[in-house]
Design an enzyme around this catalytic site. Structure first.
Site, PDB file in Angstrom:
ATOM      1  CB  ILE A 112      -1.058  -0.036   1.195  1.00  0.00           C
ATOM      2  CG1 ILE A 112      -0.230   0.111   2.643  1.00  0.00           C
ATOM      3  CG2 ILE A 112      -1.719  -1.163   1.246  1.00  0.00           C
ATOM      4  CD1 ILE A 112      -0.956   0.453   3.633  1.00  0.00           C
ATOM      5  CG  ASP A 113       4.159   1.239   2.774  1.00  0.00           C
ATOM      6  OD1 ASP A 113       4.980   0.441   3.110  1.00  0.00           O
ATOM      7  OD2 ASP A 113       2.869   1.505   3.068  1.00  0.00           O
ATOM      8  NE  ARG A 148     -14.218  18.182  19.523  1.00  0.00           N
ATOM      9  CZ  ARG A 148     -14.874  17.063  20.116  1.00  0.00           C
ATOM     10  NH1 ARG A 148     -15.292  16.058  19.108  1.00  0.00           N
ATOM     11  NH2 ARG A 148     -15.119  17.137  21.261  1.00  0.00           N
ATOM     12  CG  MET A 155      -0.446   2.413   8.054  1.00  0.00           C
ATOM     13  SD  MET A 155      -0.758   0.592   7.589  1.00  0.00           S
ATOM     14  CE  MET A 155      -0.722  -0.084   9.250  1.00  0.00           C
ATOM     15  NE  ARG A 157       7.288  -0.966   5.488  1.00  0.00           N
ATOM     16  CZ  ARG A 157       7.081  -1.760   6.404  1.00  0.00           C
ATOM     17  NH1 ARG A 157       7.803  -1.806   7.433  1.00  0.00           N
ATOM     18  NH2 ARG A 157       5.992  -2.839   6.407  1.00  0.00           N
ATOM     19  N   GLY A 171      -9.027  16.957   0.832  1.00  0.00           N
ATOM     20  CA  GLY A 171      -9.102  18.638   0.975  1.00  0.00           C
ATOM     21  C   GLY A 171      -8.559  19.117   2.550  1.00  0.00           C
ATOM     22  CG  LEU A 239      -9.135   1.808   8.920  1.00  0.00           C
ATOM     23  CD1 LEU A 239      -9.301   2.517   7.544  1.00  0.00           C
ATOM     24  CD2 LEU A 239     -10.024   2.182   9.871  1.00  0.00           C
ATOM     25  CD  GLN A 240      -3.937   3.945   6.763  1.00  0.00           C
ATOM     26  OE1 GLN A 240      -3.239   4.438   6.132  1.00  0.00           O
ATOM     27  NE2 GLN A 240      -3.535   3.513   7.919  1.00  0.00           N
TER      28      GLN A 240
HETATM   29  O1  F6P Z   1       4.079  -1.927   4.306  1.00  0.00           O
HETATM   30  C1  F6P Z   1       2.900  -1.771   4.544  1.00  0.00           C
HETATM   31  C2  F6P Z   1       2.472  -1.402   5.995  1.00  0.00           C
HETATM   32  O2  F6P Z   1       1.199  -1.235   6.241  1.00  0.00           O
HETATM   33  C3  F6P Z   1       3.278  -0.184   6.370  1.00  0.00           C
HETATM   34  O3  F6P Z   1       2.340   1.100   5.735  1.00  0.00           O
HETATM   35  C4  F6P Z   1       3.308   0.005   7.728  1.00  0.00           C
HETATM   36  O4  F6P Z   1       4.010   0.857   8.267  1.00  0.00           O
HETATM   37  C5  F6P Z   1       3.503  -1.256   7.894  1.00  0.00           C
HETATM   38  O5  F6P Z   1       3.256  -2.231   7.008  1.00  0.00           O
HETATM   39  C6  F6P Z   1       2.653  -2.044   9.302  1.00  0.00           C
HETATM   40  O6  F6P Z   1       3.454  -3.328   9.441  1.00  0.00           O
HETATM   41  P1  F6P Z   1       2.780  -4.487  10.431  1.00  0.00           P
HETATM   42  O7  F6P Z   1       1.426  -4.986   9.683  1.00  0.00           O
HETATM   43  O8  F6P Z   1       3.739  -5.612  10.544  1.00  0.00           O
HETATM   44  O9  F6P Z   1       2.330  -3.730  11.939  1.00  0.00           O
END
Ligand code: F6P
Length: 309
Positions: A112-113, A148, A155, A157, A171, A239-240
């Protein structure tokens, strides 16, 4: 991932190849956790998030003995080509295996990164950004109702791709990225100007790799100097990583899986199969794994503060 597994299996079957699924990634290679797959094995999965082959990080495979054991298990199963779907860790493992034992490998960028060189988009990125947008829209409803300021951590990384794209599509008033240092005072200046311009609520997207230490730390330091808003924090977390894949990801998965099988048949090896300028292209792994995958679009970075006035 599932849409890509489906494309690999069905293309291979169509081409008359036998297909073996390896469960749990490199751990499955060490455990000989193999699944003889056919066209029916991948029915009714194109809409499912996650992976029917499961996945796991495997330290043992990174050792010389581990790589050798894995290769012996592949040979014992009669496997003579490998398609690896995953991030840079997966690709580095595949490259090491292929360089040492000369087994053909092709890699498909699945993370996803969106932090891999060799493809404009990695598998899962688009779906993750849509999930984040859905969350931001919901947070905006309550932020606007309560006047607020929300810090929303996403996420990525060490990559700011998810944060930047969702900052634009959501936005947001500001986006904090690992690739670009943002001073707290500059952020407060932006929020102060917005407040003077009669904004009554705001959303700040924070990439988890941002140098300020994450959304909670940021919220604490901003609140110490700026008390115009009631401040809240949302960490979107895993959830991402789930959810039904977007149409963009399903088509990308199909194209990459299809091309990878044809690429193996054509004798290619140690390549990243990617989408570059809407064309499927192969990039040597040594290039894909060693080039800086800086992908933040200048115009998007400039647009964040302008489109949120
Ligand atoms: O590389 C995908 C990712 O979801 C990153 O965005 C996130 O930092 C990491 O993996 C989380 O890793 P884990 O699922 O081992 O906590």
């Amino acid at each position: 991932m599932n849409a890509c597994i489906r494309a690999v299996v069905r293309t291979a079957v169509f081409m008359g190849l036998e297909v073996v699924g390896i469960r749990k990634g490199y751990q499955g290679m060490l455990d000989s956790d193999f699944w003889d797959m056919d066209a029916r094995s991948v029915g009714n999965i194109i809409h499912l998030g996650g992976t029917i082959l499961k996945t796991a990080r495997c330290l043992e495979f990174q050792t010389a003995e581990g790589t050798e054991k894995a290769f012996k298990n592949l040979k014992a199963k009669g496997i003579d080509g490998l398609i690896a779907i995953g991030g840079d860790g997966t690709a580095r493992g595949a490259e090491r295996l292929s360089l040492r034992f000369d087994i053909p490998v092709l890699c498909i960028p699945g993370t996803i990164d969106n932090d891999l060189y060799g493809s404009d988009f990695t598998l899962g990125f688009d779906t993750a950004t849509n999930t984040v947008i859905d969350a931001i829209d919901k947070i905006r409803d309550t932020a606007a109702s309560h006047n607020r300021l929300f810090f929303v951590e996403v996420m990525g990384r060490d990559s700011g791709c998810i944060a930047l794209r969702t900052g634009i599509a959501g936005g947001a008033e500001a986006v904090l990225l690992p690739e670009r240092e943002t001073a707290i005072d500059d952020l407060i200046t932006k929020l102060t100007i917005d407040a003077k311009n009669k904004k009554t609520s705001s959303i700040v997207i924070v990439a988890e790799g941002d140098k300020n230490g994450g959304a909670y730390e940021l919220a604490k330091r901003v609140t110490e100097k700026f008390d115009f808003y009631d401040v809240k924090v949302s960490i979107l977390g895993h959830l991402q990583r789930g959810g039904s894949p977007s149409s963009f990801d399903r088509v990308l998965a199909g194209r990459l899986g299809f091309a990878a099988v044809k690429g193996l048949i054509a004798g290619n090896s140690r390549q990243m199969v990617g989408l570059r300028g809407n064309v499927i292209r192969m990039t040597p792994l040594e290039e894909a794994l060693n080039f800086n995958a800086f992908k933040l679009e200048d115009d998007l970075m400039e647009m964040v503060s302008i489109l949120s006035i």
